[in-house]
Design a protein around this motif. Structure first.
Motif, PDB file in Angstrom:
ATOM      1  N   GLN A 166       0.836  -1.205   0.000  1.00 39.58           N
ATOM      2  CA  GLN A 166       0.000   0.000   0.000  1.00 39.58           C
ATOM      3  C   GLN A 166       0.873   1.259   0.000  1.00 39.58           C
ATOM      4  OE1 GLN A 166      -2.972  -0.166   3.116  1.00 39.58           O
ATOM      5  NE2 GLN A 166      -4.513   0.206   1.535  1.00 39.58           N
ATOM      6  N   ASP A 167       1.943   1.223   0.760  1.00 42.73           N
ATOM      7  CA  ASP A 167       2.882   2.359   0.758  1.00 42.73           C
ATOM      8  C   ASP A 167       3.476   2.564  -0.638  1.00 42.73           C
ATOM      9  OD1 ASP A 167       2.423   2.662   3.446  1.00 42.73           O
ATOM     10  OD2 ASP A 167       4.323   1.756   4.088  1.00 42.73           O
ATOM     11  N   ALA A 168       3.834   1.477  -1.293  1.00 43.82           N
ATOM     12  CA  ALA A 168       4.446   1.586  -2.621  1.00 43.82           C
ATOM     13  C   ALA A 168       3.454   2.157  -3.637  1.00 43.82           C
ATOM     14  CB  ALA A 168       4.944   0.208  -3.087  1.00 43.82           C
ATOM     15  N   VAL A 169       2.204   1.727  -3.547  1.00 46.44           N
ATOM     16  CA  VAL A 169       1.186   2.217  -4.488  1.00 46.44           C
ATOM     17  C   VAL A 169       0.922   3.701  -4.239  1.00 46.44           C
ATOM     18  CG1 VAL A 169      -1.226   1.974  -5.217  1.00 46.44           C
ATOM     19  CG2 VAL A 169       0.155  -0.071  -4.788  1.00 46.44           C
ATOM     20  N   ARG A 170       0.882   4.084  -2.972  1.00 47.52           N
ATOM     21  CA  ARG A 170       0.678   5.507  -2.639  1.00 47.52           C
ATOM     22  C   ARG A 170       1.845   6.357  -3.140  1.00 47.52           C
ATOM     23  NH1 ARG A 170       1.602   5.610   2.588  1.00 47.52           N
ATOM     24  NH2 ARG A 170      -0.342   4.478   2.958  1.00 47.52           N
ATOM     25  N   ALA A 171       3.072   5.898  -2.903  1.00 46.03           N
ATOM     26  CA  ALA A 171       4.253   6.650  -3.339  1.00 46.03           C
ATOM     27  C   ALA A 171       4.274   6.792  -4.866  1.00 46.03           C
ATOM     28  CB  ALA A 171       5.523   5.949  -2.852  1.00 46.03           C
TER      29      ALA A 171
END
Lengths: 114, 114, 114, 114
Positions: B9-14
């Motif tokens: 989820q962090d990677a998709v947000r970034a």
């Protein structure tokens, strides 16, 4: 030590097996069920303005969205299990492809499909 | 120690933030994108027999399915992030609801919606 | 004197028969194909603002929308043919149901599902 | 002398106008509503075998399918009206394109996408 995803996937599989539902859970049928749930998710948002779609003004719409997203994910967990797809690897591979398809300089502020 | 899901989820947000795509990522738009990817998943399976839908005979169809499922999941990760829905809790809550809606004795061998 | 709809339905049936596609055109598969085309339609609109979605600024998006709507309709014509559903009667019956479900006084300016 | 399609399109437009629903009926929202109805159509068929999907054994599933197809068509009539797309011309143009994309000799007995 199993991850959240493995644990959830095990639970979804056990749920189906306990009900003899493997017979219904062909990849074709699971793809249909996933898409049908995505349709129910759409229905929640279809008449809302972009701002209203944040669902900050409606507890019941928020709960419905949470429930429909869960349905989509449950079928995605089941479908990847039946097809023996590693869900985390599939996401990581796609993120890498997206990174080369949408380089920051070209895609900045521009959502056009490439 | 963050889980696989938090990390993805962090990677998709970034990825979205680096491209100034937050402006496009309203819940309404993300629900549409998720459903559009579910449609691409359907297309892979639409003319296949139940047996063929296992994709054991076609490496390229398998790779396409893996890629489309990843797209669905990426949008689900992003949508739950934007709506601040805890994805694992949402799935667990829905599994519990399903367990009471589809008791083993009634649902055994029978996929009828309740 | 046959109507537009009968004529189009005949053409769609003849197209399928000439290609021995009746074997693929089960109602289940046609429903999938229709939904997959609806997904392609969604993709055109997913990142557009409400105003942009009128497609007045993009000839190519307009042509894509026209083409995807045609695909949805072609599968709807084929599905109703295979199921022997009279498409005009089905629409008229649903319009009557909608008229009693959404009386003008209650539904005025309010799209909430009933 | 207006055709069936013109008459139905007029009725759908009048229905929306009487309820002040033009504000909700952007092309984007109508595409979502159409896809949501396509999802409800999928749900009817998702667990059925190809043979069962003919709905010969279930009057109630048949009635549901008829009703959901009508919903898809009502939104297609409304969407083409709002976008000022001539529905009959759009279908005819797509059928011609399909005829050249899927020549009988190549496509006979083979539904592979081209």
């Amino acid at each position: 030590l199993s991850s959240d995803i493995d644990r959830l996937q095990d639970a979804v599989r056990a749920f189906a097996e306990a009900r003899d539902w493997e017979q219904f859970h062909t990849p074709k049928n699971l793809a249909m069920a996933l898409a049908a749930e995505a349709g129910e998710l759409l229905e929640i948002f279809q008449w809302l303005t972009p701002e209203e779609s944040r669902l900050e003004a409606s507890e019941s719409a928020f709960e419905s969205a949470r429930s429909e997203i869960a349905d989509v994910l449950i079928y995605a967990l089941r479908l990847t299990d039946v097809l023996q797809i590693d869900l985390v690897e599939a996401i990581e591979a796609k993120m890498q492809m997206n990174a080369s398809r949408y380089p920051v300089q070209l895609a900045k502020g521009n959502a056009a499909k490439r």
